[in-house]
Design a protein around this motif. Sequence first.
Motif, PDB file in Angstrom:
ATOM      1  N   PHE A 228       0.923  -1.301  -0.065  1.00  0.00           N
ATOM      2  CA  PHE A 228      -0.122  -0.126   0.008  1.00  0.00           C
ATOM      3  C   PHE A 228       0.993   1.114  -0.059  1.00  0.00           C
ATOM      4  CE2 PHE A 228      -2.731  -3.428   1.692  1.00  0.00           C
ATOM      5  CZ  PHE A 228      -3.579  -3.190   1.118  1.00  0.00           C
ATOM      6  N   LEU A 229       1.634   1.488  -0.985  1.00  0.00           N
ATOM      7  CA  LEU A 229       2.293   2.651  -1.204  1.00  0.00           C
ATOM      8  C   LEU A 229       1.646   4.020  -0.967  1.00  0.00           C
ATOM      9  CD1 LEU A 229       4.686   1.642  -4.256  1.00  0.00           C
ATOM     10  CD2 LEU A 229       4.914   1.189  -1.966  1.00  0.00           C
ATOM     11  N   GLY A 230       0.381   4.075  -1.502  1.00  0.00           N
ATOM     12  CA  GLY A 230      -0.149   5.224  -1.601  1.00  0.00           C
ATOM     13  C   GLY A 230      -0.590   5.473   0.022  1.00  0.00           C
ATOM     14  N   GLN A 231      -0.705   4.552   0.920  1.00  0.00           N
ATOM     15  CA  GLN A 231      -1.211   4.877   2.198  1.00  0.00           C
ATOM     16  C   GLN A 231       0.003   5.049   3.216  1.00  0.00           C
ATOM     17  OE1 GLN A 231      -2.794   2.361   0.097  1.00  0.00           O
ATOM     18  NE2 GLN A 231      -4.263   3.722  -0.091  1.00  0.00           N
ATOM     19  N   MET A 232       1.256   5.212   2.832  1.00  0.00           N
ATOM     20  CA  MET A 232       2.306   5.197   3.612  1.00  0.00           C
ATOM     21  C   MET A 232       2.133   6.164   4.653  1.00  0.00           C
ATOM     22  SD  MET A 232       6.506   6.363   2.920  1.00  0.00           S
ATOM     23  CE  MET A 232       6.588   5.017   1.498  1.00  0.00           C
ATOM     24  N   PRO A 233       1.829   7.492   4.609  1.00  0.00           N
ATOM     25  CA  PRO A 233       1.574   8.231   6.158  1.00  0.00           C
ATOM     26  C   PRO A 233       0.598   7.777   6.749  1.00  0.00           C
ATOM     27  CG  PRO A 233       1.570   9.502   3.808  1.00  0.00           C
ATOM     28  CD  PRO A 233       1.536   8.170   3.371  1.00  0.00           C
ATOM     29  N   LEU A 234      -0.731   7.281   6.501  1.00  0.00           N
ATOM     30  CA  LEU A 234      -1.682   6.480   7.114  1.00  0.00           C
ATOM     31  C   LEU A 234      -1.022   5.673   7.926  1.00  0.00           C
ATOM     32  CD1 LEU A 234      -4.416   6.473   8.140  1.00  0.00           C
ATOM     33  CD2 LEU A 234      -4.970   4.957   6.109  1.00  0.00           C
ATOM     34  N   LEU A 235      -0.313   4.524   7.447  1.00  0.00           N
ATOM     35  CA  LEU A 235       0.215   3.230   7.995  1.00  0.00           C
ATOM     36  C   LEU A 235       1.267   3.682   8.972  1.00  0.00           C
ATOM     37  CD1 LEU A 235       0.735   0.961   4.935  1.00  0.00           C
ATOM     38  CD2 LEU A 235      -0.470   0.539   6.849  1.00  0.00           C
ATOM     39  N   GLN A 236       2.116   4.773   8.696  1.00  0.00           N
ATOM     40  CA  GLN A 236       2.914   5.299   9.714  1.00  0.00           C
ATOM     41  C   GLN A 236       2.293   5.900  11.130  1.00  0.00           C
ATOM     42  OE1 GLN A 236       5.203   8.123   6.998  1.00  0.00           O
ATOM     43  NE2 GLN A 236       6.828   6.609   6.730  1.00  0.00           N
ATOM     44  N   GLY A 237       1.192   6.339  10.776  1.00  0.00           N
ATOM     45  CA  GLY A 237       0.486   7.003  11.753  1.00  0.00           C
ATOM     46  C   GLY A 237      -0.239   6.050  12.711  1.00  0.00           C
ATOM     47  N   LEU A 238      -0.837   5.089  12.000  1.00  0.00           N
ATOM     48  CA  LEU A 238      -1.482   4.041  12.804  1.00  0.00           C
ATOM     49  C   LEU A 238      -0.588   3.066  13.512  1.00  0.00           C
ATOM     50  CD1 LEU A 238      -3.944   2.769  10.138  1.00  0.00           C
ATOM     51  CD2 LEU A 238      -4.711   3.987  12.186  1.00  0.00           C
ATOM     52  N   ALA A 239       0.766   3.254  12.932  1.00  0.00           N
ATOM     53  CA  ALA A 239       2.090   2.248  13.626  1.00  0.00           C
ATOM     54  C   ALA A 239       2.278   2.653  15.100  1.00  0.00           C
ATOM     55  CB  ALA A 239       3.176   2.131  12.739  1.00  0.00           C
ATOM     56  N   GLN A 240       2.054   4.206  15.227  1.00  0.00           N
ATOM     57  CA  GLN A 240       2.623   4.757  16.428  1.00  0.00           C
ATOM     58  C   GLN A 240       1.840   4.386  17.700  1.00  0.00           C
ATOM     59  OE1 GLN A 240       2.773   8.985  15.478  1.00  0.00           O
ATOM     60  NE2 GLN A 240       4.251   8.992  14.190  1.00  0.00           N
ATOM     61  N   THR A 241       0.542   3.804  17.269  1.00  0.00           N
ATOM     62  CA  THR A 241      -0.197   3.326  18.297  1.00  0.00           C
ATOM     63  C   THR A 241      -0.688   1.848  18.383  1.00  0.00           C
ATOM     64  OG1 THR A 241      -2.362   3.974  17.113  1.00  0.00           O
ATOM     65  CG2 THR A 241      -1.330   5.834  18.215  1.00  0.00           C
ATOM     66  N   THR A 242       0.173   1.401  17.449  1.00  0.00           N
ATOM     67  CA  THR A 242      -0.130  -0.032  17.510  1.00  0.00           C
ATOM     68  C   THR A 242       0.770  -1.019  18.725  1.00  0.00           C
ATOM     69  OG1 THR A 242      -0.290  -0.113  15.032  1.00  0.00           O
ATOM     70  CG2 THR A 242       0.273  -1.998  15.968  1.00  0.00           C
ATOM     71  N   ASP A 243       0.070  -1.867  18.900  1.00  0.00           N
ATOM     72  CA  ASP A 243       0.856  -3.027  19.911  1.00  0.00           C
ATOM     73  C   ASP A 243       1.551  -3.943  19.092  1.00  0.00           C
ATOM     74  OD1 ASP A 243       1.252  -5.512  21.497  1.00  0.00           O
ATOM     75  OD2 ASP A 243       0.247  -4.531  23.140  1.00  0.00           O
ATOM     76  N   LEU A 244       2.829  -4.062  18.943  1.00  0.00           N
ATOM     77  CA  LEU A 244       3.323  -4.871  17.929  1.00  0.00           C
ATOM     78  C   LEU A 244       3.348  -6.355  18.173  1.00  0.00           C
ATOM     79  CD1 LEU A 244       5.255  -5.144  15.230  1.00  0.00           C
ATOM     80  CD2 LEU A 244       7.506  -4.771  16.759  1.00  0.00           C
ATOM     81  N   ARG A 245       3.313  -6.560  19.439  1.00  0.00           N
ATOM     82  CA  ARG A 245       3.204  -7.894  19.881  1.00  0.00           C
ATOM     83  C   ARG A 245       1.808  -8.366  19.295  1.00  0.00           C
ATOM     84  NH1 ARG A 245       0.551 -10.337  23.993  1.00  0.00           N
ATOM     85  NH2 ARG A 245       0.116  -8.295  24.738  1.00  0.00           N
ATOM     86  N   ARG A 246       0.654  -7.714  19.507  1.00  0.00           N
ATOM     87  CA  ARG A 246      -0.643  -8.231  19.247  1.00  0.00           C
ATOM     88  C   ARG A 246      -0.777  -8.283  17.605  1.00  0.00           C
ATOM     89  NH1 ARG A 246      -4.774  -5.094  23.401  1.00  0.00           N
ATOM     90  NH2 ARG A 246      -4.185  -6.151  25.077  1.00  0.00           N
ATOM     91  N   LEU A 247      -0.126  -7.235  16.892  1.00  0.00           N
ATOM     92  CA  LEU A 247      -0.197  -7.118  15.504  1.00  0.00           C
ATOM     93  C   LEU A 247       0.629  -8.354  14.949  1.00  0.00           C
ATOM     94  CD1 LEU A 247      -0.368  -5.600  13.034  1.00  0.00           C
ATOM     95  CD2 LEU A 247       1.637  -4.592  13.225  1.00  0.00           C
ATOM     96  N   LEU A 248       1.659  -8.828  15.363  1.00  0.00           N
ATOM     97  CA  LEU A 248       2.135 -10.194  14.968  1.00  0.00           C
ATOM     98  C   LEU A 248       1.319 -11.284  15.244  1.00  0.00           C
ATOM     99  CD1 LEU A 248       5.859  -9.337  15.708  1.00  0.00           C
ATOM    100  CD2 LEU A 248       4.960  -9.050  13.615  1.00  0.00           C
ATOM    101  N   ALA A 249       0.632 -11.372  16.391  1.00  0.00           N
ATOM    102  CA  ALA A 249      -0.114 -12.448  16.491  1.00  0.00           C
ATOM    103  C   ALA A 249      -1.124 -12.535  15.563  1.00  0.00           C
ATOM    104  CB  ALA A 249      -0.646 -12.482  17.857  1.00  0.00           C
ATOM    105  N   LEU A 250      -1.801 -11.182  15.348  1.00  0.00           N
ATOM    106  CA  LEU A 250      -3.097 -11.205  14.232  1.00  0.00           C
ATOM    107  C   LEU A 250      -2.426 -11.486  12.952  1.00  0.00           C
ATOM    108  CD1 LEU A 250      -6.115 -10.782  13.879  1.00  0.00           C
ATOM    109  CD2 LEU A 250      -5.493  -8.284  13.622  1.00  0.00           C
TER     110      LEU A 250
END
Length: 346
Positions: free
Chosen positions: A289-311
């Motif tokens: 999702f190249l066009g959504q890079m800023p959005l992904l970066q913003g969401l990543a700041q509030t993401t729990d990485l452990r849960r993300l990898l599990a999902l």
Amino acid sequence: MNIIELHSAAWQQLRARRAQLPHALLIAGQRGIGKFELARAFAESLLCEDLAASGEACGKCLACGWLAQGNHPDLRLLQPGALVADVAAEAGEGEETGKKKPSQQITIDQVRALDDFLHVGTHRHGARVVLLNPAEAMNRSTANALLKSLEEPIAATLFLLVSSEPHRLLPTIRSRCQRMPVPSPAHGVARQWLRDAGVSDAGSWLALAGGSPLLALALSGSGERVLLDSLLAQVSRGRELDPLAAAASLDKLVKAEKRPAPLKRVVDWAQRWLFDLSLASEGLPPRYFLGQMPLLQGLAQTTDLRRLLALHRKAIQYKAQCEQPLNSRLFLEEFFLSYVQLFRTP
């Protein structure tokens, strides 16, 4: 640029096999790169009676005339009914109401119907070709019925099996085929192919399709974007997402979708989104999702990485589950409930 130019190296390998054709050839590679189109071109070249210098069918002889009309007597194409219906829908041929839903599989009756075809002489005293696409659409009974033909080679007969998931084929089927991998085309070649096809912003569509040019072409102008855009509208909300409302909205589209396996396609896109979100969490650029890079970066700041990898791991199970009969609404509710839990509250 045609499909042969897109896969010039693979085409040369196929041409080299003409001197000593195997009984069965398994053409395998990533979904959406043009394997079926390449296999079809090879089948046509085997049946053509006046080959071009490039090894392609001439398009002018009697055999090529039959091929163009889709009724060459020495070619059989086995595909799921749903895939045929999908092609017809894209061509503008409406589906009649009240009819039985087309099968997602190559049926045992289709394979059994080959008996007469395989045991009479060829009409033009040349090759005879059976093309199966996708080969993994055979269930165990269908595959075992085909196995009988593969175990007893018939002169001048070639089985062409096209597969994006060859690991799903029975080992006994794979063992009786010579395998020919078709790699994804080089990025620059694929991008130029898309430009020649009239696709603007070819690089972004190609990234979204994972490097598969034919899938990118389909995405750039088809109804597939309805499902994709709806999913993106929901997952882009992060912790503001309402899981139950999101599931209800997407479920309506899934149930109204005419193309095959809509729920599986939704999970495919969800997996790619989760993958890019994982990359963004590590400060890396997205792959899809190249066009959504800023959005992904913003969401990543509030993401729990452990849960993300599990999902992300659980999404593999979701993909297997959605191929079985299930309640799509409940399935989507579970996914979105898990997704919203990825985000930490302020």
